[in-house]
Design a protein around this motif. Sequence first.
Motif, PDB file in Angstrom:
ATOM      1  N   PRO A   1       0.840  -1.202   0.000  1.00 56.50           N
ATOM      2  CA  PRO A   1       0.000   0.000   0.000  1.00 56.50           C
ATOM      3  C   PRO A   1       0.878   1.256   0.000  1.00 56.50           C
ATOM      4  N   VAL A   2       0.304   2.363  -0.404  1.00 59.98           N
ATOM      5  CA  VAL A   2       1.076   3.610  -0.448  1.00 59.98           C
ATOM      6  C   VAL A   2       1.482   4.027   0.957  1.00 59.98           C
ATOM      7  N   ASN A   3       0.498   3.954   1.866  1.00 64.60           N
ATOM      8  CA  ASN A   3       0.745   4.342   3.267  1.00 64.60           C
ATOM      9  C   ASN A   3       1.122   3.069   4.023  1.00 64.60           C
ATOM     10  N   ASP A   4       2.394   2.638   3.866  1.00 63.89           N
ATOM     11  CA  ASP A   4       2.776   1.288   4.235  1.00 63.89           C
ATOM     12  C   ASP A   4       3.405   1.223   5.632  1.00 63.89           C
ATOM     13  N   VAL A   5       2.566   1.301   6.658  1.00 61.30           N
ATOM     14  CA  VAL A   5       3.038   1.140   8.033  1.00 61.30           C
ATOM     15  C   VAL A   5       2.295  -0.051   8.626  1.00 61.30           C
ATOM     16  N   PRO A   6       3.008  -1.058   9.178  1.00 60.61           N
ATOM     17  CA  PRO A   6       2.299  -2.206   9.762  1.00 60.61           C
ATOM     18  C   PRO A   6       1.334  -1.749  10.853  1.00 60.61           C
ATOM     19  N   MET A   7       0.235  -2.457  10.969  1.00 57.66           N
ATOM     20  CA  MET A   7      -0.830  -1.996  11.848  1.00 57.66           C
ATOM     21  C   MET A   7      -0.409  -1.862  13.308  1.00 57.66           C
ATOM     22  N   ASP A   8       0.508  -2.717  13.754  1.00 54.51           N
ATOM     23  CA  ASP A   8       0.888  -2.602  15.163  1.00 54.51           C
ATOM     24  C   ASP A   8       1.792  -1.389  15.412  1.00 54.51           C
ATOM     25  N   ARG A   9       2.045  -0.613  14.340  1.00 54.55           N
ATOM     26  CA  ARG A   9       2.786   0.648  14.506  1.00 54.55           C
ATOM     27  C   ARG A   9       1.862   1.856  14.420  1.00 54.55           C
ATOM     28  N   TRP A  10       0.555   1.608  14.209  1.00 50.26           N
ATOM     29  CA  TRP A  10      -0.395   2.710  14.229  1.00 50.26           C
ATOM     30  C   TRP A  10      -0.741   3.018  15.679  1.00 50.26           C
ATOM     31  N   THR A  11      -1.348   4.163  15.905  1.00 49.75           N
ATOM     32  CA  THR A  11      -1.857   4.408  17.252  1.00 49.75           C
ATOM     33  C   THR A  11      -3.181   3.657  17.400  1.00 49.75           C
ATOM     34  N   PRO A  12      -3.549   3.327  18.649  1.00 49.04           N
ATOM     35  CA  PRO A  12      -4.849   2.663  18.849  1.00 49.04           C
ATOM     36  C   PRO A  12      -6.001   3.458  18.240  1.00 49.04           C
ATOM     37  N   GLU A  13      -5.895   4.792  18.276  1.00 49.38           N
ATOM     38  CA  GLU A  13      -6.970   5.628  17.716  1.00 49.38           C
ATOM     39  C   GLU A  13      -7.039   5.456  16.196  1.00 49.38           C
TER      40      GLU A  13
ATOM     41  N   LEU B   1     -12.032 -12.020  15.593  1.00 50.70           N
ATOM     42  CA  LEU B   1     -11.690 -10.683  15.134  1.00 50.70           C
ATOM     43  C   LEU B   1     -11.562  -9.687  16.283  1.00 50.70           C
ATOM     44  N   ALA B   2     -12.483  -9.770  17.247  1.00 51.70           N
ATOM     45  CA  ALA B   2     -12.467  -8.811  18.355  1.00 51.70           C
ATOM     46  C   ALA B   2     -11.160  -8.934  19.135  1.00 51.70           C
ATOM     47  N   GLU B   3     -10.722 -10.181  19.354  1.00 53.44           N
ATOM     48  CA  GLU B   3      -9.462 -10.370  20.075  1.00 53.44           C
ATOM     49  C   GLU B   3      -8.273  -9.901  19.250  1.00 53.44           C
ATOM     50  N   ARG B   4      -8.338 -10.202  17.934  1.00 56.40           N
ATOM     51  CA  ARG B   4      -7.223  -9.778  17.084  1.00 56.40           C
ATOM     52  C   ARG B   4      -7.069  -8.261  17.122  1.00 56.40           C
ATOM     53  N   ASP B   5      -8.191  -7.565  16.977  1.00 62.02           N
ATOM     54  CA  ASP B   5      -8.124  -6.105  16.986  1.00 62.02           C
ATOM     55  C   ASP B   5      -7.628  -5.600  18.336  1.00 62.02           C
ATOM     56  N   HIS B   6      -8.114  -6.233  19.401  1.00 64.32           N
ATOM     57  CA  HIS B   6      -7.702  -5.821  20.739  1.00 64.32           C
ATOM     58  C   HIS B   6      -6.188  -5.967  20.899  1.00 64.32           C
ATOM     59  N   LEU B   7      -5.646  -7.115  20.467  1.00 65.04           N
ATOM     60  CA  LEU B   7      -4.212  -7.371  20.626  1.00 65.04           C
ATOM     61  C   LEU B   7      -3.384  -6.449  19.721  1.00 65.04           C
ATOM     62  N   THR B   8      -3.900  -6.193  18.507  1.00 62.89           N
ATOM     63  CA  THR B   8      -3.197  -5.255  17.618  1.00 62.89           C
ATOM     64  C   THR B   8      -3.129  -3.877  18.270  1.00 62.89           C
ATOM     65  N   ARG B   9      -4.232  -3.474  18.901  1.00 60.56           N
ATOM     66  CA  ARG B   9      -4.251  -2.183  19.605  1.00 60.56           C
ATOM     67  C   ARG B   9      -3.246  -2.159  20.749  1.00 60.56           C
ATOM     68  N   GLN B  10      -3.144  -3.280  21.476  1.00 64.34           N
ATOM     69  CA  GLN B  10      -2.187  -3.337  22.581  1.00 64.34           C
ATOM     70  C   GLN B  10      -0.774  -3.135  22.051  1.00 64.34           C
ATOM     71  N   ALA B  11      -0.446  -3.840  20.952  1.00 58.70           N
ATOM     72  CA  ALA B  11       0.880  -3.680  20.352  1.00 58.70           C
ATOM     73  C   ALA B  11       1.075  -2.235  19.902  1.00 58.70           C
ATOM     74  N   ALA B  12       0.029  -1.689  19.266  1.00 61.35           N
ATOM     75  CA  ALA B  12       0.118  -0.318  18.762  1.00 61.35           C
ATOM     76  C   ALA B  12       0.313   0.675  19.909  1.00 61.35           C
ATOM     77  N   ARG B  13      -0.409   0.439  20.994  1.00 60.72           N
ATOM     78  CA  ARG B  13      -0.305   1.342  22.159  1.00 60.72           C
ATOM     79  C   ARG B  13       1.142   1.402  22.650  1.00 60.72           C
ATOM     80  N   LEU B  14       1.798   0.228  22.755  1.00 61.23           N
ATOM     81  CA  LEU B  14       3.178   0.209  23.248  1.00 61.23           C
ATOM     82  C   LEU B  14       4.141   0.741  22.200  1.00 61.23           C
ATOM     83  N   ASN B  15       3.922   0.366  20.934  1.00 65.23           N
ATOM     84  CA  ASN B  15       4.833   0.806  19.874  1.00 65.23           C
ATOM     85  C   ASN B  15       4.782   2.300  19.650  1.00 65.23           C
ATOM     86  N   THR B  16       3.596   2.888  19.797  1.00 64.43           N
ATOM     87  CA  THR B  16       3.475   4.308  19.491  1.00 64.43           C
ATOM     88  C   THR B  16       3.723   5.183  20.710  1.00 64.43           C
ATOM     89  N   ARG B  17       3.857   4.585  21.881  1.00 61.32           N
ATOM     90  CA  ARG B  17       4.168   5.395  23.072  1.00 61.32           C
ATOM     91  C   ARG B  17       5.657   5.370  23.386  1.00 61.32           C
TER      92      ARG B  17
END
Lengths: 135, 389
Positions: free
Chosen positions: A16-28, B362-378
């Motif tokens: 994708p153009v905006n190619d950042v893996p999802m676990d690097r996005w913010t939860p929001e 799906l709900a768990e997958r999204d939840h866990l992805t958010r957890q990873a994202a929360r730590l990665n982006t903070r």
Amino acid sequence: MAKYLLLKHYRGAPDPVNDVPMDRWTPEEISAHMQYMHDFAARLEGTGEFVDAQALAPEGTFVRYDGEGRPPVTDGPFAETKDLIAGWMVIDVDSHERAVELAGELSAAPGAGGKPIHEWLELRPFLTAPPTITE
Amino acid sequence: MDEALLRSLTPTVIGVLVRRGADFAAAEDAVQEALVEAVRGWPADPPRDPKGWLVTVAWRKFLDVTRSDAARRRREERVDAEPAPGPASEVDDTLQLYFLCAHPSLTPSSAVALTLRALGGLTTRQIAQAYLVPEATMAQRISRAKRTVSAVRFDQPGDVATVLRVLYLVFNEGYSGDVDLAAEAIRLTRQLATAIDHPEVAGLLALMLLHHARRATRTAPDGSLVPLAEQDRRRWDTGSIAEGVEILQAALARDRLGEFQAQAAIAALHADAPTAEETDWVQIVEWYDELVRLTDSPIVRLNRAVAVGEADGPRAGLAALAALDDTLPRHTAVAAYLHERDGDPATAARLYADAALRAPNLAERDHLTRQAARLNTRRPLGERGARFP
């Protein structure tokens, strides 16, 4: 009406153009992305164009018939990583143009930084049964 | 037309017919026909005794079919020759149906479908919707199940544990479409509890009530999971909790502990804590020890590791986890959580992302992805720099 399958890929599609893996996005950002897809499906339900959407686990198993009384073979060949499919959406639309239009919209789901991810979606028409009446 | 009344009468009437010698499939068909007649006739001419009316009409339908079927002549003679049924209590009739619907000859999914159909009185369409399969598929599943149990004669009580397992399956299926399977499971278990005096039936009912009490707070409006610690406890259903605790205490007092009572005890300890921080984790670990003793299940051991992590600190939790097979479902997610609490966000983020790929829904997958994202982006020096402080 014709049905089309929109395939989302884990890997295998062009990046994708905006190619950042999802676990690097913010939860929001993840929430915004999910909400977009949800709203998109809800809107197509409203227009009568939505059929089905499902997510798939990243790993599956290959099975084949291997002769009477033998267990099915399950240890390969495995999918190439370029072929992993993340999920699908089935739409039922009037024209190929409409299907392309909707796939384009779905591809614009927001990603990191709130910008559209521009992911590639594979669009495949369903084969249909031959008509009982031909003009 | 009182649909709830009809639904609640269905199992009793089927039970009466089965007790009188009808095979299950024939009884079910006859009751369906009687229900159709009820829907047609009752609005204009409501019966004074709905149950008696249904039993009479269903029995007549059954006899009509039996008589008209020459191949069934012999059975008809046998049925006619049997002494007139005595005044059997209705709880016994229903109880028999519970055992029939959960018969060990059925696969779990067939047992669940048959239970919802015969005991719950749900339509095939409703059950199909709840399980997200085409109606034709579910109709086949149910008629195959009916054929399977048609050969079963009922002269001895079945295994309560099998019935409870089926009800637990129904409960865990939860909610989808216009059928609330969790509420249905509670209704059926409540009915079973009035028919049979067994501490594990009470244990399962208590467990369901305690879990159900928290249901509204378990997901956010957008469908994402809300972990126990973050749930709004003011929105828990205190009536359900009080009822669950009371039923559980009465069951425990009888000193015949089983796994459902132990699980309910853990749920009660969570429900009892005014805040997540005030949860009595030490007692919860003790109950998990009981559960391990009763079930020896690796999933229980995994849950126990979480409780140990809360009671004795994340290191102790990780040590308990290390003894377990890391291919267990949710093993990676638990490891991620414990590493995070142990102050290692980098490892935790990697494990959360890994766990997301293995999530069962799906709900768990999204939840866990958010957890990873929360730590990665903070993380201040992460790849994203200071863009999202």
